[in-house]
Design an enzyme around this catalytic site. Structure first.
Site, PDB file in Angstrom:
ATOM      1  N   ASN A  88       1.312  -0.879  -0.186  1.00  0.00           N
ATOM      2  CA  ASN A  88       0.058   0.502   0.504  1.00  0.00           C
ATOM      3  C   ASN A  88       0.854   0.982  -0.277  1.00  0.00           C
ATOM      4  O   ASN A  88       1.496   1.424   1.092  1.00  0.00           O
ATOM      5  CB  ASN A  88      -0.956   0.061   0.977  1.00  0.00           C
ATOM      6  CG  ASN A  88      -2.010   1.035   1.042  1.00  0.00           C
ATOM      7  OD1 ASN A  88      -1.792   1.984   0.730  1.00  0.00           O
ATOM      8  ND2 ASN A  88      -3.109   1.116   3.031  1.00  0.00           N
ATOM      9  N   HIS A  92      -9.457   1.034   4.843  1.00  0.00           N
ATOM     10  CA  HIS A  92      -8.477   0.983   5.470  1.00  0.00           C
ATOM     11  C   HIS A  92      -8.074   1.865   6.746  1.00  0.00           C
ATOM     12  O   HIS A  92      -9.355   2.951   6.477  1.00  0.00           O
ATOM     13  CB  HIS A  92      -7.425   1.753   4.874  1.00  0.00           C
ATOM     14  CG  HIS A  92      -5.806   1.446   5.825  1.00  0.00           C
ATOM     15  ND1 HIS A  92      -5.425   2.370   5.950  1.00  0.00           N
ATOM     16  CD2 HIS A  92      -5.013   0.357   4.698  1.00  0.00           C
ATOM     17  CE1 HIS A  92      -4.242   2.208   6.347  1.00  0.00           C
ATOM     18  NE2 HIS A  92      -3.952   1.559   5.519  1.00  0.00           N
ATOM     19  N   SER A 138       3.867  -2.835  10.320  1.00  0.00           N
ATOM     20  CA  SER A 138       5.221  -2.806  10.548  1.00  0.00           C
ATOM     21  C   SER A 138       5.747  -4.089   9.886  1.00  0.00           C
ATOM     22  O   SER A 138       6.808  -4.135  10.410  1.00  0.00           O
ATOM     23  CB  SER A 138       5.594  -1.903  11.718  1.00  0.00           C
ATOM     24  OG  SER A 138       4.719  -0.681  12.381  1.00  0.00           O
TER      25      SER A 138
END
Ligand code: PEP
Length: 253
Positions: free
Chosen positions: A9, A96, A214
């Site tokens: 993304n 999202h 992450s």
């Protein structure tokens, strides 16, 4: 058999020259390497056509970062499912956490968008996950249950099979904090069990559930080795070909 997927993304990053350069780097990487997962990218909307041109043999799937809940009309700034279908996009991210946080998107909006995307043959990647406060107060399983039920449980069995889910704990997105492989696996298993209870185990076993938050070259392999984790939705580390490639290689034994 469900698919392994690594999806990048790009969010609101890269000017046109930089975007084109990264696409060509990815194309070269993809041509030179066999990957044990599908590789998709979600560049900013204005680069979607360029991505379709660069990946003209579908070497890499092309996703939108968001899509309108309306079919067409006076919705300035939006892009529709029909537009995405017309460029043969692979699919779109839906829900999202940044869309939820900054644009007021709810699970009910996501429900409408997921259906619209499926109607146009697009793969929706439905993103969900709890905030830090919700995790700290032990509500994470309930929160994720609610998100899955509202956004997905009006779908038929045939429809839900085509959805990809991305579990993305909000506290791990762009923060450098990652859910431990065990924390992620717990939620992925929870999601698969919810789907199995509603649609049956065979359907639940067909659905790819990605982890996002992450993911980096040094933790991808361990995260992807969990039984209910079928890949990753990658933000920051998708912006450099070297890092993204190492994450993709998390699927190589
Ligand atoms: C994301 O935006 O979906 C994401 C997971 O970002 P990051 O990898 O940077 O945490």
């Amino acid at each position: 058999m469900r698919k392994n997927i690594v999806a990048g993304n790009w969010k609101m990053n890269k000017n046109v020259i930089e975007a084109q350069q990264l696409m060509f780097q990815l194309l070269e990487y993809k041509k030179k390497n066999t990957t044990n997962c599908e590789v998709w990218i979600a560049p900013p909307a204005m680069y979607l056509m360029m991505a379709k041109d660069v990946f003209s043999h579908n070497e890499i799937g092309v996703l939108a970062q968001d899509m309108s809940e309306y079919e067409s009309g006076a919705y300035t700034g939006e892009i529709s499912a029909d537009m995405l279908e017309s460029i043969h996009a692979t699919g779109t991210l839906i829900g999202h956490s940044e869309r939820r946080q900054y644009h007021g998107e709810t699970d009910s909006h996501c429900n409408v968008k997921v259906k619209l995307a499926l109607d146009k043959g697009l793969t929706p990647i439905y993103c969900n996950g709890e905030t830090l406060e919700q995790r700290k107060s032990g509500q994470h399983l309930e929160v994720v249950k609610y998100q899955i039920e509202v956004a997905l449980f009006t779908l038929t069995a045939e429809e839900i099979k085509k959805v990809v889910i991305a579990y993305e704990p909000v506290w791990a997105i762009g923060t450098g904090e990652t859910a431990s492989p065990e924390q992620a696996q717990e939620i992925h298993k929870h999601i698969r069990t919810l789907i199995a209870d509603k649609y049956g185990k065979d359907i639940a076993d067909e659905i790819s559930i990605l982890y996002g938050g992450s993911v980096k070259p040094d933790n991808a392999k361990e995260i992807f080795s969990q039984p209910d984790i079928d890949g990753g939705l990658i933000g920051g580390a998708a912006l450099k070909v070297e890092d993204f490639a190492k994450i993709i290689e998390g699927f190589n034994s």
